[in-house]
Design an enzyme around this catalytic site. Structure first.
Site, PDB file in Angstrom:
ATOM      1  N   PHE A 137      35.533  30.219  32.063  1.00 20.04           N
ATOM      2  CA  PHE A 137      35.005  30.860  33.259  1.00 20.04           C
ATOM      3  C   PHE A 137      33.594  31.306  32.881  1.00 20.04           C
ATOM      4  O   PHE A 137      33.384  31.868  31.814  1.00 20.04           O
ATOM      5  CB  PHE A 137      35.870  32.057  33.659  1.00 20.04           C
ATOM      6  CG  PHE A 137      35.422  32.697  34.949  1.00 20.04           C
ATOM      7  CD1 PHE A 137      35.757  32.110  36.162  1.00 20.04           C
ATOM      8  CD2 PHE A 137      34.642  33.837  34.950  1.00 20.04           C
ATOM      9  CE1 PHE A 137      35.329  32.678  37.367  1.00 20.04           C
ATOM     10  CE2 PHE A 137      34.204  34.406  36.149  1.00 20.04           C
ATOM     11  CZ  PHE A 137      34.548  33.826  37.349  1.00 20.04           C
TER      12      PHE A 137
ATOM     13  N   ASP B 140      40.660  35.944  26.566  1.00 21.15           N
ATOM     14  CA  ASP B 140      40.485  36.380  27.946  1.00 21.15           C
ATOM     15  C   ASP B 140      41.788  36.059  28.686  1.00 21.15           C
ATOM     16  O   ASP B 140      42.155  34.891  28.836  1.00 21.15           O
ATOM     17  CB  ASP B 140      39.298  35.640  28.564  1.00 21.15           C
ATOM     18  CG  ASP B 140      39.067  36.025  30.020  1.00 21.15           C
ATOM     19  OD1 ASP B 140      40.022  36.459  30.695  1.00 21.15           O
ATOM     20  OD2 ASP B 140      37.925  35.865  30.491  1.00 21.15           O
TER      21      ASP B 140
ATOM     22  N   TYR C 274      43.186  42.405  38.925  1.00 23.04           N
ATOM     23  CA  TYR C 274      43.307  42.179  40.375  1.00 23.04           C
ATOM     24  C   TYR C 274      43.924  40.838  40.726  1.00 23.04           C
ATOM     25  O   TYR C 274      44.029  40.493  41.892  1.00 23.04           O
ATOM     26  CB  TYR C 274      41.952  42.332  41.072  1.00 23.04           C
ATOM     27  CG  TYR C 274      40.771  41.668  40.420  1.00 23.04           C
ATOM     28  CD1 TYR C 274      40.596  40.291  40.502  1.00 23.04           C
ATOM     29  CD2 TYR C 274      39.828  42.412  39.733  1.00 23.04           C
ATOM     30  CE1 TYR C 274      39.505  39.681  39.913  1.00 23.04           C
ATOM     31  CE2 TYR C 274      38.737  41.812  39.135  1.00 23.04           C
ATOM     32  CZ  TYR C 274      38.568  40.450  39.230  1.00 23.04           C
ATOM     33  OH  TYR C 274      37.494  39.850  38.639  1.00 23.04           O
ATOM     34  N   LYS C 275      44.340  40.085  39.716  1.00 17.95           N
ATOM     35  CA  LYS C 275      45.011  38.816  39.994  1.00 17.95           C
ATOM     36  C   LYS C 275      46.525  39.060  39.941  1.00 17.95           C
ATOM     37  O   LYS C 275      47.067  39.694  40.835  1.00 17.95           O
ATOM     38  CB  LYS C 275      44.543  37.767  38.991  1.00 17.95           C
ATOM     39  CG  LYS C 275      43.027  37.505  39.045  1.00 17.95           C
ATOM     40  CD  LYS C 275      42.607  36.439  38.046  1.00 17.95           C
ATOM     41  CE  LYS C 275      41.093  36.321  37.946  1.00 17.95           C
ATOM     42  NZ  LYS C 275      40.481  35.759  39.156  1.00 17.95           N
TER      43      LYS C 275
ATOM     44  N   ARG D 142      42.833  25.031  44.546  1.00 19.77           N
ATOM     45  CA  ARG D 142      43.673  25.838  43.647  1.00 19.77           C
ATOM     46  C   ARG D 142      44.776  26.522  44.441  1.00 19.77           C
ATOM     47  O   ARG D 142      44.522  27.133  45.492  1.00 19.77           O
ATOM     48  CB  ARG D 142      42.848  26.937  42.965  1.00 19.77           C
ATOM     49  CG  ARG D 142      41.806  26.467  42.014  1.00 19.77           C
ATOM     50  CD  ARG D 142      41.377  27.591  41.070  1.00 19.77           C
ATOM     51  NE  ARG D 142      41.105  28.853  41.770  1.00 19.77           N
ATOM     52  CZ  ARG D 142      40.776  29.985  41.155  1.00 19.77           C
ATOM     53  NH1 ARG D 142      40.704  30.033  39.821  1.00 19.77           N
ATOM     54  NH2 ARG D 142      40.525  31.083  41.844  1.00 19.77           N
TER      55      ARG D 142
END
Lengths: 433, 433
Positions: free
Chosen positions: B153, B222, B247-248, B397
């Protein structure tokens, strides 16, 4: 006038000299206060939860501002509808993605900045790191040092030292009043507090900034204790970089995100040490190569903290129709009046102001050195509904937030302080370790 | 069975082969799902706001988790009572001050960490900077490089480059599968994504960590796309440092604060590049000299963002009684089933999975390369109530959050995808600039 006491908590207590007169003057001033109605924009007069039975006198808005009435409903909607129903769509449809710049533009007029120069996000400490490293990278090649306000709030010094370590410079602590004399051609920048957190002293932002520029150094200001309490004039005084928190006089809520100001002409030279994907020119390109965004978005880092950011945005609505000049005028009147009442009510020698009397050097708090037992004095004040705070070793801090503090609050705080000090035995100071 | 369609949005449409069978299997699996009841802990079945009229199928929990029902009431209380009434007292009385460590301890079991090893605060990007600089400072003197996951990312790469620039090292991008071969005695650390954000590939955390250690390098992981979706085992695999967002799959809310993990034996050697006052051994001493706190508090920086932090704390209650192993089992079953349905429903050649079929290499999302017009396909899916997301240039996704995603959701998403692709004209790919 009837003999019934006007102040229930004063019944049966001996009144200090001049108390009636001060109380009457407080009432007059509150009646004439053009900002008096703004208090209704805050949640302040809830059920009392302390011994006296009155609503609290809240003089700690310089640490955590009171709750604006706009916040609960706004955040309930952010949670239930924007997050709960729209979910991911809110990043665009509810304006989440652009909130750091949008909320920055709402803070900007309070600190004398044009739109596009302030971005909100991260803590004050993180923004200090961006500002100091960013400033060093813009400074001349031969620079070897950073000056730091010798009386700084500690995080500024810690972060400045880390920034210096990571950029190969040294840190030199200097009293703010000495910066003009101490700056040299080897100084990259000075990091200075606009208002000193401990004493409430207001440093000379225009003069120090000018002196730094004359020596070729940058001026980086920490506005935590001035923004929202007095005019700052960042653009007018050509300040280079500035940071500040939003949970004191800006009432953004506990730990609300801080902000970074970058002078317009320096934005294209600003190289962030924290180049997170939100600061990329095209974040959703997911480009392995970093290309910084144009403008103030370059000061962003990661995904913005939406709940806190939108609570702050709602909190800033209390400023509608309020001028920062009117706030400053009331702030000085309040602190003058509090100092007068302290002088009248507090037993001689028990509390000494370390806040400058000179209006040009006073922020929006009054700090009283009170030795011994300052901590117990503050605990008792709080128990009796007068909420200030204690700073080691011997300082009582009283913050005056002109948007919601009344002259009656100032008078009552001084009255209760006098009572508390009279009730506590006077102990010899200077003993112990 | 009656001829009345079971699916209102399928009325009048030709059913793809096997649709009845897949739908029946979805219903069976949902009936047997031990986690099915957990869905009621989330706000998901609100009024539909899209064309089909059904509740949305939310497959974007790998970007923003759905709202847990515990959050609105908790935050209303934090705002109205803790901030609005107790104000400054809440820093101690409401436990605000210790929230970063307390909430860290609640995340810890989900990522295989003992208490005292995780602290919450700041964004993922800021924590990456702490972890990479902190790691470099612990590495051997002769180290000259940082390895970075070549498919990372982007923020990880940007921040690693900044950390390298500020510590005098170089960054070398390496495919995760090649790290064991590429690591040398000059490698300070490798920064690797546990699950790749684009493809959903699960990297071999135990194997890569072991290979790095064998060469004397540190492993920095990560966990943004793995925490809350599968077992991580940080302590068990001797990971050195790790960061992740909340927040995922942890459902903490938009921009909720991230976390930093530091292996216990390394904590006393951890030197933060962001030594804010919250990381000081005695923050309220206001000591001009920096003395780092013992333990994980060393990873704190500035004043914690209380509203977002306590929303996260409330959100973590959905994990009560849930094992991460059960979540992993359902995650694999869901993604297997979705891939099967895609195979059955989607016209041949229109969407190709880039997510590994091998369970050992699959995270909790399915990414389909869909060319041309992937962005239009996702827009149309969302219009029809199937919410995934699009990543340039051509990836659809679909994230599967086992706490609230059902097998019926997976089947319906594949069904709608098939419909959308059949409705869109097949265009030759490879054209254009």
């Amino acid at each position: 006038m009837s003999e019934t006491p006007e102040f229930p908590d004063r019944a049966g207590l001996q009144e200090p000299s001049g108390a009636r007169e001060h109380a009457a003057r407080a009432a007059e001033r509150d009646a004439a206060d053009p900002l008096a109605a703004i208090r209704d924009r805050f949640v302040l007069d809830a059920a009392p939860d302390h011994a006296s039975g009155d609503a609290a006198v809240y003089l700690d808005g310089n640490s955590l501002g009171a709750l604006p009435r706009t916040v609960p409903g706004r955040i309930a909607d952010v949670i239930a509808r924007e997050w709960g129903e729209l979910r991911i769509r809110s990043w665009t449809e509810s304006g989440w993605w652009t909130a750091p710049e949008r909320v920055g533009d709402k803070i900007a007029p309070l600190i004398g900045a044009a739109p596009g120069r302030v971005v909100v996000g991260d803590s004050t400490s993180v923004n200090l790191f961006k500002a100091v490293v960013g400033g060093v990278r813009m400074a001349g090649k031969g620079c070897t040092e950073i000056l730091v306000d010798a009386t700084t709030f500690p995080t500024d010094g810690y972060i400045a030292r880390s920034a210096a370590r990571m950029t190969g410079l040294a840190v030199r602590p200097v009293e703010p009043a000495r910066i003009a004399d101490e700056v040299t051609e080897r100084t990259a920048l000075a990091l200075v507090n606009h208002v000193d957190y401990r004493t409430g002293r207001l440093n000379d932002l225009p003069g120090i900034t000018h002196a730094l520029h004359s020596a070729g150094a940058l001026a980086v200001w920490d506005l935590c204790h001035s923004a929202g309490a007095l005019p700052v004039g960042l653009d007018a005084h050509h300040v280079d970089l500035a940071v500040g928190c939003t949970y004191k006089y800006l009432n953004g809520g506990p730990g609300a995100p801080a902000y970074l100001y970058i002078r317009e002409s320096l934005q294209e030279r600003f190289e962030s040490p924290l180049p997170g994907w939100n600061s990329h020119a095209d974040p959703f390109a997911m480009d392995p190569a970093y290309v910084p965004a144009e403008g103030i978005a370059r000061g962003r880092v990661g995904t913005p903290d939406i709940l806190s950011l939108l609570a702050l945005e709602a909190a800033l609505e209390v400023w509608d129709g309020v001028s920062i000049e009117a706030v400053r005028a009331k702030s000085l009147a309040l602190t003058d009046f509090f100092l007068e009442c302290v002088d009248a009510y507090v037993p001689p020698g028990r509390a000494r102001s370390v806040t400058p009397f000179d209006h040009r050097r006073r922020g929006s708090q009054v700090s009283l050195e009170c030795s011994p037992a300052a901590e117990e004095v503050m605990d008792e004040l709080i128990r009796r509904g007068v909420v200030g705070d204690f700073r080691r070793p011997d300082v009582l801090r009283f913050g005056f937030t002109p948007l919601y503090t009344s002259f009656a609050d100032a008078e009552r705080a001084a009255w209760v302080l006098g009572e508390v000090l009279r009730a506590l035995p006077e102990v010899e100071s200077g003993a112990g370790g």
